[in-house]
Write a protein that holds these residues in place. Sequence first.
Motif, mmCIF file in Angstrom:
data_model
loop_
_atom_site.group_PDB
_atom_site.id
_atom_site.type_symbol
_atom_site.label_atom_id
_atom_site.label_comp_id
_atom_site.label_asym_id
_atom_site.label_seq_id
_atom_site.Cartn_x
_atom_site.Cartn_y
_atom_site.Cartn_z
ATOM 1 N N GLY A 106 0.493 -1.272 0.225
ATOM 2 C CA GLY A 106 -0.117 0.058 0.093
ATOM 3 C C GLY A 106 0.859 1.297 -0.101
ATOM 4 O O GLY A 106 0.354 2.231 0.347
ATOM 5 N N ASN A 109 -0.150 4.095 -3.064
ATOM 6 C CA ASN A 109 -1.801 4.264 -3.079
ATOM 7 C C ASN A 109 -1.870 5.559 -3.845
ATOM 8 O O ASN A 109 -1.350 6.851 -3.487
ATOM 9 C CB ASN A 109 -2.186 4.387 -1.579
ATOM 10 C CG ASN A 109 -3.773 4.476 -1.764
ATOM 11 O OD1 ASN A 109 -4.358 4.838 -2.592
ATOM 12 N ND2 ASN A 109 -4.281 4.079 -0.600
ATOM 13 N N ALA A 112 -3.229 8.658 -1.679
ATOM 14 C CA ALA A 112 -2.123 9.181 -0.490
ATOM 15 C C ALA A 112 -1.936 10.716 -0.530
ATOM 16 O O ALA A 112 -1.811 11.186 -1.683
ATOM 17 C CB ALA A 112 -1.073 8.359 -0.598
ATOM 18 N N GLN A 117 1.499 8.201 -6.936
ATOM 19 C CA GLN A 117 1.025 6.983 -7.101
ATOM 20 C C GLN A 117 1.970 5.762 -7.031
ATOM 21 O O GLN A 117 1.619 5.044 -6.449
ATOM 22 C CB GLN A 117 0.400 6.934 -8.212
ATOM 23 C CG GLN A 117 -0.235 5.359 -8.508
ATOM 24 C CD GLN A 117 -1.212 5.564 -9.961
ATOM 25 O OE1 GLN A 117 -1.389 6.458 -10.610
ATOM 26 N NE2 GLN A 117 -1.852 4.317 -10.253
ATOM 27 N N ASN A 196 -6.027 -8.957 3.152
ATOM 28 C CA ASN A 196 -7.016 -8.383 2.363
ATOM 29 C C ASN A 196 -8.266 -9.306 2.752
ATOM 30 O O ASN A 196 -9.471 -8.729 2.766
ATOM 31 C CB ASN A 196 -6.739 -8.287 0.937
ATOM 32 C CG ASN A 196 -6.113 -7.035 0.533
ATOM 33 O OD1 ASN A 196 -6.673 -6.002 0.588
ATOM 34 N ND2 ASN A 196 -4.572 -7.105 0.374
ATOM 35 N N PHE A 212 -10.897 1.374 4.135
ATOM 36 C CA PHE A 212 -9.955 1.972 3.445
ATOM 37 C C PHE A 212 -8.843 2.559 4.534
ATOM 38 O O PHE A 212 -7.905 2.286 4.480
ATOM 39 C CB PHE A 212 -10.379 3.166 2.438
ATOM 40 C CG PHE A 212 -9.406 3.580 2.009
ATOM 41 C CD1 PHE A 212 -8.658 3.157 0.670
ATOM 42 C CD2 PHE A 212 -8.849 5.089 2.348
ATOM 43 C CE1 PHE A 212 -7.461 4.109 0.090
ATOM 44 C CE2 PHE A 212 -7.835 5.867 1.746
ATOM 45 C CZ PHE A 212 -7.158 5.140 0.754
ATOM 46 N N PHE A 213 -9.624 3.476 5.535
ATOM 47 C CA PHE A 213 -8.637 3.796 6.601
ATOM 48 C C PHE A 213 -8.124 3.065 7.395
ATOM 49 O O PHE A 213 -6.831 3.386 8.127
ATOM 50 C CB PHE A 213 -9.519 4.973 7.353
ATOM 51 C CG PHE A 213 -9.946 6.003 6.374
ATOM 52 C CD1 PHE A 213 -8.977 6.957 6.058
ATOM 53 C CD2 PHE A 213 -11.251 6.065 5.862
ATOM 54 C CE1 PHE A 213 -9.667 7.942 5.168
ATOM 55 C CE2 PHE A 213 -11.721 7.136 5.149
ATOM 56 C CZ PHE A 213 -10.651 8.150 4.760
ATOM 57 N N GLY A 216 -4.935 0.697 5.221
ATOM 58 C CA GLY A 216 -3.672 1.103 4.850
ATOM 59 C C GLY A 216 -2.722 1.281 5.983
ATOM 60 O O GLY A 216 -1.615 0.556 5.648
ATOM 61 N N PRO A 217 -2.820 1.677 7.054
ATOM 62 C CA PRO A 217 -1.824 1.378 8.270
ATOM 63 C C PRO A 217 -1.515 0.073 8.429
ATOM 64 O O PRO A 217 -0.273 -0.068 8.790
ATOM 65 C CB PRO A 217 -2.508 2.272 9.562
ATOM 66 C CG PRO A 217 -3.626 3.052 8.947
ATOM 67 C CD PRO A 217 -3.990 2.524 7.622
ATOM 68 N N ILE A 220 0.543 -1.176 5.570
ATOM 69 C CA ILE A 220 1.743 -0.431 5.443
ATOM 70 C C ILE A 220 2.720 -1.185 6.530
ATOM 71 O O ILE A 220 3.821 -1.581 6.570
ATOM 72 C CB ILE A 220 1.984 0.724 5.590
ATOM 73 C CG1 ILE A 220 1.166 1.496 4.275
ATOM 74 C CG2 ILE A 220 3.035 1.585 5.959
ATOM 75 C CD1 ILE A 220 0.900 3.170 4.528
#
Length: 251
Positions: A106, A109, A112, A117, A196, A212-213, A216-217, A220
């Motif tokens: 990720g 993104n 971001a 990208q 996922n 989504f929020f 992401g973390p 990563i």
Amino acid sequence: MSLEEILLGQLGGYILAFARIGAIFVFMPGFGERPVPARFRLFMALAVALALYPATGIEPVTLDAPVAFLGLLALEVTIGLWIGLTARIVMSALQFAGYQIGYVAGLSNALAPTTGQFEGATMVAGALMMAATALIFATDLHHLIIRALLTSYEVFPVGRIMPGDLAAQTVAAVGASFYVGLALSVPFYVMGIVLNVGLGLANRMMPTLPVFFVAGPVLIASGLIVLLAAAPTMLDHHLQELAAWLETFRF
């Protein structure tokens, strides 16, 4: 034979040696990196060619026939460029793996706020390539590269070229590089699938969850942890592939 003819013959042989070694140093990993100034690469190629010339087995070449000499020079430059470019293709497997890691983790993104990208994936690939370049010298792989310069004269004698074999080996190098890059990325593919699927199940059980929020973390952090654990093995396997190719110049 006069002293002048002997010196001219040795000079012609040295020029042929420099043509191949200098062309190799343009793209060879470690020696041909972009941060290394072109002037330093030129001086290094001149010094290495002078040191290795007596061991290359190149016969003294007279400069009386400039057309024939230019033909030999073109063949040597072609072989040197092929060796350097093929080594660079093998080295690019790690760069390909770095891009895949950035995508899976990720780091590339498009939504971001502060990174482009592909910027995150480029940073991972650049970090892996920098580490591999440092390890080339830390593990004395550059000694094998210098020895490979001499081995090239056994595999590709002066004045002989095999276009069909060179083309076939280039295709094999691309295939091997792609395979190694995918193999190095497998742990991150597994991590991405597991995370996922888990996030998808969590979203099914809790539809209001902002996946989504949350994802992401998690992606990563998981990617960095897996990279920290897998990076030594990845770099070691990749450098072994490069060393194996340098010993035989074939796959």
